[in-house]
Design a protein around this motif. Structure first.
Motif, PDB file in Angstrom:
ATOM      1  N   LYS A 102       0.832  -1.202   0.000  1.00 52.42           N
ATOM      2  CA  LYS A 102       0.000   0.000   0.000  1.00 52.42           C
ATOM      3  C   LYS A 102       0.867   1.253   0.000  1.00 52.42           C
ATOM      4  CE  LYS A 102      -3.816  -2.152   2.564  1.00 52.42           C
ATOM      5  NZ  LYS A 102      -4.670  -2.059   3.786  1.00 52.42           N
ATOM      6  N   ASN A 103       0.247   2.370  -0.347  1.00 52.33           N
ATOM      7  CA  ASN A 103       0.895   3.676  -0.275  1.00 52.33           C
ATOM      8  C   ASN A 103       0.381   4.431   0.947  1.00 52.33           C
ATOM      9  OD1 ASN A 103       2.444   3.380  -2.647  1.00 52.33           O
ATOM     10  ND2 ASN A 103       0.706   3.993  -3.908  1.00 52.33           N
ATOM     11  N   TYR A 104       1.251   5.289   1.504  1.00 47.69           N
ATOM     12  CA  TYR A 104       0.904   5.984   2.736  1.00 47.69           C
ATOM     13  C   TYR A 104       1.268   7.460   2.670  1.00 47.69           C
ATOM     14  CZ  TYR A 104       0.754   1.220   4.604  1.00 47.69           C
ATOM     15  OH  TYR A 104       0.453  -0.106   4.823  1.00 47.69           O
ATOM     16  N   ILE A 105       0.494   8.263   3.394  1.00 47.51           N
ATOM     17  CA  ILE A 105       0.869   9.647   3.661  1.00 47.51           C
ATOM     18  C   ILE A 105       1.165   9.760   5.146  1.00 47.51           C
ATOM     19  CG2 ILE A 105       0.090  12.048   3.757  1.00 47.51           C
ATOM     20  CD1 ILE A 105      -1.545  11.598   1.286  1.00 47.51           C
ATOM     21  N   PHE A 106       2.405  10.107   5.476  1.00 52.28           N
ATOM     22  CA  PHE A 106       2.791  10.361   6.859  1.00 52.28           C
ATOM     23  C   PHE A 106       2.578  11.851   7.132  1.00 52.28           C
ATOM     24  CE2 PHE A 106       6.154   6.829   7.872  1.00 52.28           C
ATOM     25  CZ  PHE A 106       5.209   5.858   7.566  1.00 52.28           C
ATOM     26  N   GLY A 107       1.705  12.175   8.088  1.00 55.30           N
ATOM     27  CA  GLY A 107       1.574  13.558   8.521  1.00 55.30           C
ATOM     28  C   GLY A 107       2.556  13.812   9.652  1.00 55.30           C
ATOM     29  N   PHE A 108       3.570  14.627   9.392  1.00 56.30           N
ATOM     30  CA  PHE A 108       4.655  14.842  10.361  1.00 56.30           C
ATOM     31  C   PHE A 108       4.362  16.074  11.210  1.00 56.30           C
ATOM     32  CE2 PHE A 108       8.707  16.541  11.776  1.00 56.30           C
ATOM     33  CZ  PHE A 108       9.378  15.401  12.221  1.00 56.30           C
ATOM     34  N   HIS A 109       4.471  15.927  12.533  1.00 55.94           N
ATOM     35  CA  HIS A 109       4.204  17.016  13.483  1.00 55.94           C
ATOM     36  C   HIS A 109       5.214  16.922  14.629  1.00 55.94           C
ATOM     37  CE1 HIS A 109       0.152  17.160  11.593  1.00 55.94           C
ATOM     38  NE2 HIS A 109       0.208  15.828  11.677  1.00 55.94           N
ATOM     39  N   PRO A 110       5.642  18.043  15.183  1.00 52.11           N
ATOM     40  CA  PRO A 110       5.493  19.392  14.651  1.00 52.11           C
ATOM     41  C   PRO A 110       6.569  19.678  13.614  1.00 52.11           C
ATOM     42  CG  PRO A 110       6.665  19.470  16.729  1.00 52.11           C
ATOM     43  CD  PRO A 110       6.316  18.023  16.493  1.00 52.11           C
ATOM     44  N   HIS A 111       6.441  20.787  12.901  1.00 53.87           N
ATOM     45  CA  HIS A 111       7.432  21.148  11.892  1.00 53.87           C
ATOM     46  C   HIS A 111       8.781  21.450  12.527  1.00 53.87           C
ATOM     47  CE1 HIS A 111       9.621  23.781   9.085  1.00 53.87           C
ATOM     48  NE2 HIS A 111       8.890  23.263   8.116  1.00 53.87           N
ATOM     49  N   GLY A 112       8.760  22.119  13.692  1.00 53.67           N
ATOM     50  CA  GLY A 112      10.017  22.549  14.292  1.00 53.67           C
ATOM     51  C   GLY A 112      10.633  23.679  13.481  1.00 53.67           C
ATOM     52  N   VAL A 113      11.857  24.045  13.813  1.00 57.26           N
ATOM     53  CA  VAL A 113      12.532  25.121  13.081  1.00 57.26           C
ATOM     54  C   VAL A 113      13.125  24.602  11.781  1.00 57.26           C
ATOM     55  CG1 VAL A 113      14.449  26.760  13.136  1.00 57.26           C
ATOM     56  CG2 VAL A 113      13.007  26.483  15.148  1.00 57.26           C
ATOM     57  N   LEU A 114      13.878  23.500  11.835  1.00 56.96           N
ATOM     58  CA  LEU A 114      14.560  22.983  10.636  1.00 56.96           C
ATOM     59  C   LEU A 114      14.156  21.549  10.299  1.00 56.96           C
ATOM     60  CD1 LEU A 114      18.196  24.381  11.110  1.00 56.96           C
ATOM     61  CD2 LEU A 114      16.319  25.356   9.788  1.00 56.96           C
ATOM     62  N   VAL A 115      13.082  21.047  10.848  1.00 56.14           N
ATOM     63  CA  VAL A 115      12.548  19.713  10.539  1.00 56.14           C
ATOM     64  C   VAL A 115      13.620  18.632  10.643  1.00 56.14           C
ATOM     65  CG1 VAL A 115      10.590  18.937   9.170  1.00 56.14           C
ATOM     66  CG2 VAL A 115      11.706  21.029   8.528  1.00 56.14           C
ATOM     67  N   ALA A 116      14.394  18.671  11.703  1.00 53.82           N
ATOM     68  CA  ALA A 116      15.516  17.742  11.852  1.00 53.82           C
ATOM     69  C   ALA A 116      15.065  16.289  11.873  1.00 53.82           C
ATOM     70  CB  ALA A 116      16.294  18.070  13.126  1.00 53.82           C
ATOM     71  N   GLY A 117      14.013  15.989  12.627  1.00 51.31           N
ATOM     72  CA  GLY A 117      13.555  14.608  12.731  1.00 51.31           C
ATOM     73  C   GLY A 117      13.075  14.052  11.407  1.00 51.31           C
ATOM     74  N   ALA A 118      12.319  14.850  10.666  1.00 54.36           N
ATOM     75  CA  ALA A 118      11.825  14.392   9.365  1.00 54.36           C
ATOM     76  C   ALA A 118      12.983  14.136   8.412  1.00 54.36           C
ATOM     77  CB  ALA A 118      10.873  15.431   8.769  1.00 54.36           C
ATOM     78  N   PHE A 119      13.968  15.029   8.413  1.00 52.31           N
ATOM     79  CA  PHE A 119      15.109  14.856   7.510  1.00 52.31           C
ATOM     80  C   PHE A 119      15.881  13.581   7.818  1.00 52.31           C
ATOM     81  CE2 PHE A 119      19.600  15.293   6.532  1.00 52.31           C
ATOM     82  CZ  PHE A 119      19.556  15.567   5.174  1.00 52.31           C
ATOM     83  N   LEU A 120      16.260  13.385   9.073  1.00 49.87           N
ATOM     84  CA  LEU A 120      17.087  12.225   9.415  1.00 49.87           C
ATOM     85  C   LEU A 120      16.338  10.910   9.237  1.00 49.87           C
ATOM     86  CD1 LEU A 120      19.116  13.436  12.501  1.00 49.87           C
ATOM     87  CD2 LEU A 120      20.056  12.509  10.388  1.00 49.87           C
ATOM     88  N   ASN A 121      15.054  10.902   9.562  1.00 49.29           N
ATOM     89  CA  ASN A 121      14.299   9.651   9.491  1.00 49.29           C
ATOM     90  C   ASN A 121      13.887   9.270   8.078  1.00 49.29           C
ATOM     91  OD1 ASN A 121      13.997   8.727  12.301  1.00 49.29           O
ATOM     92  ND2 ASN A 121      12.940  10.667  12.610  1.00 49.29           N
ATOM     93  N   PHE A 122      13.594  10.264   7.230  1.00 49.30           N
ATOM     94  CA  PHE A 122      13.012   9.959   5.929  1.00 49.30           C
ATOM     95  C   PHE A 122      13.888  10.331   4.732  1.00 49.30           C
ATOM     96  CE2 PHE A 122       9.421  11.047   8.863  1.00 49.30           C
ATOM     97  CZ  PHE A 122       9.085   9.729   9.143  1.00 49.30           C
ATOM     98  N   CYS A 123      14.983  11.069   4.965  1.00 50.24           N
ATOM     99  CA  CYS A 123      15.901  11.416   3.874  1.00 50.24           C
ATOM    100  C   CYS A 123      17.252  10.733   4.020  1.00 50.24           C
ATOM    101  CB  CYS A 123      16.107  12.929   3.798  1.00 50.24           C
ATOM    102  SG  CYS A 123      14.620  13.823   3.341  1.00 50.24           S
ATOM    103  N   THR A 124      17.439  10.018   5.107  1.00 55.70           N
ATOM    104  CA  THR A 124      18.677   9.266   5.311  1.00 55.70           C
ATOM    105  C   THR A 124      18.312   7.900   5.905  1.00 55.70           C
ATOM    106  OG1 THR A 124      19.235   9.732   7.642  1.00 55.70           O
ATOM    107  CG2 THR A 124      19.668  11.488   6.045  1.00 55.70           C
ATOM    108  N   GLU A 125      19.300   7.035   5.977  1.00 50.89           N
ATOM    109  CA  GLU A 125      19.103   5.727   6.604  1.00 50.89           C
ATOM    110  C   GLU A 125      19.732   5.676   7.988  1.00 50.89           C
ATOM    111  OE1 GLU A 125      17.400   3.051   5.817  1.00 50.89           O
ATOM    112  OE2 GLU A 125      16.594   3.971   3.996  1.00 50.89           O
ATOM    113  N   ALA A 126      20.018   6.868   8.562  1.00 49.02           N
ATOM    114  CA  ALA A 126      20.704   6.930   9.847  1.00 49.02           C
ATOM    115  C   ALA A 126      19.923   6.240  10.957  1.00 49.02           C
ATOM    116  CB  ALA A 126      20.976   8.386  10.223  1.00 49.02           C
ATOM    117  N   THR A 127      18.597   6.350  10.924  1.00 49.60           N
ATOM    118  CA  THR A 127      17.777   5.725  11.973  1.00 49.60           C
ATOM    119  C   THR A 127      17.197   4.383  11.530  1.00 49.60           C
ATOM    120  OG1 THR A 127      15.837   6.977  11.238  1.00 49.60           O
ATOM    121  CG2 THR A 127      17.155   7.949  13.000  1.00 49.60           C
TER     122      THR A 127
END
Length: 335
Positions: A102-127
């Motif tokens: 299936k396909n999913y939409i993740f609604g990410f909250h909160p945005h924060g200042v620089l969206v650090a959590g979203a970047f590391l979790n979904f743009c890298t394989e660090a986590t």
């Protein structure tokens, strides 16, 4: 103001962590501008052909960001991101199994200042996204403006970023076979203006475009709350009605980007600077909300699903907040 300097005896690995975060902050605040300067400056040197050839490639490759982008796994798996993850540290938490068909939409909250959590979790394989959610491919949406910057656009795509427009989102969600995750920082740049330690107010009450998008594509909605995201930076006070807030909101409407006046610590001292504090982030991925595909959903149907999404997000927050050092009397509020 008394300045607290970092001790000289800091382990080398911690210095590498700080360096990795420094380059990330620079990529947010200055890399795009540097890419523009380099592109035009090369035209007036003996290396002018580089810019000319890139311009030709750029024209041919113009639509790629809107067609799922172009991930580079070596970039996503880079050692710098692992050091950055350990700086805070950042942890990705799964609460339910997700079907890779299936396909999913993740609604990410909160945005924060620089969206650090979203970047590391979904743009890298660090986590370890691919290990935690096998069979799923993440995409994070970012302001379309940045994909018009030479060289910088390729850097963004290498991590899985795509433009934040409906066409780009629909392309990902309509890929046959499923297994795609579209992550949207729902509060957007405007929510960043309220990102400060202890803040739990989300810009969500009237943000329903992502819900309609899910219904039109039959993609399941997944609430995601990133505990600690707002703890990374302090911000100059900008209450509603102040001249600073008025200026920031005006610029946000004109440019599409917000300019929060944030500050935290420096490289060699802990008293001021633009590096985030070393505070843990726990990004908790909630249970999927099944969505029936409807090509033209009514406003009432969108409102009902949006209401259900907010209820699930609140439940996710309440279930996990005590584990991640949120006081019991704190609750989410929506504007």
């Amino acid at each position: 103001m008394k300045i607290e300097f970092a001790p000289r005896s800091i382990p080398f690995v911690r210095r590498l962590q700080t360096a990795s975060v420094l380059q990330w902050v620079f990529s947010f605040l200055g890399l795009a501008q540097c890419c523009i300067v380099i592109f035009f400056a090369l035209l007036f040197t003996r290396f002018w052909l580089i810019s000319v050839l890139y311009a030709a490639w750029w024209a041919l490759d113009w639509e790629t960001p809107s067609r799922g982008g172009r991930k580079i796994h070596r970039v996503r798996n880079g050692a710098a991101w692992r050091y950055m993850k350990d700086y805070f540290p950042v942890t990705l938490v799964k609460t339910a199994e997700l079907d890779p068909a299936k396909n999913y939409i993740f609604g990410f909250h909160p945005h924060g200042v620089l969206v650090a959590g979203a970047f590391l979790n979904f743009c890298t394989e660090a986590t370890g996204f691919s290990k935690i959610f096998p069979g799923l491919t993440p995409h994070l949406m970012m302001l379309t403006l940045w994909f018009r910057v030479p060289f910088f656009r390729d850097y963004l795509m290498s991590g899985g970023l795509i433009p934040s427009d409906k066409g780009s989102a629909s392309y990902v969600l309509r890929k046959p076979g499923g297994g795609n995750v579209l992550t949207i920082a729902v509060g957007g740049a405007q929510e960043a203006l309220d990102a400060r330690p202890g803040a739990f107010t989300l810009l969500l009450a009237n943000r329903k475009g992502f819900v309609r998008l899910a219904m039109e594509n039959g993609a399941s909605l997944v609430p995601v709350f990133s505990f600690g995201e707002n703890e990374l930076f302090d911000q100059v006070e900008n209450p509603k009605g102040s001249w600073l807030r008025w200026t920031q909101e005006r610029l946000q409407r004109l440019m599409g980007i917000s300019l929060p006046l944030f500050h935290a610590r420096g490289i060699f001292q802990y008293s001021f600077g633009l590096l985030p504090y070393r505070r843990p982030i726990y990004t908790v991925v909630g249970k999927p909300i099944q969505v029936e595909k409807k090509c033209n959903p009514s406003q009432e149907e969108v409102d009902d699903l949006h209401r259900k999404y907010m209820e699930e997000l609140c439940a996710l927050f309440e279930e996990h907040k005590l584990k991640y050092n949120v006081p019991e009397d704190k609750h989410l509020s929506f504007i």
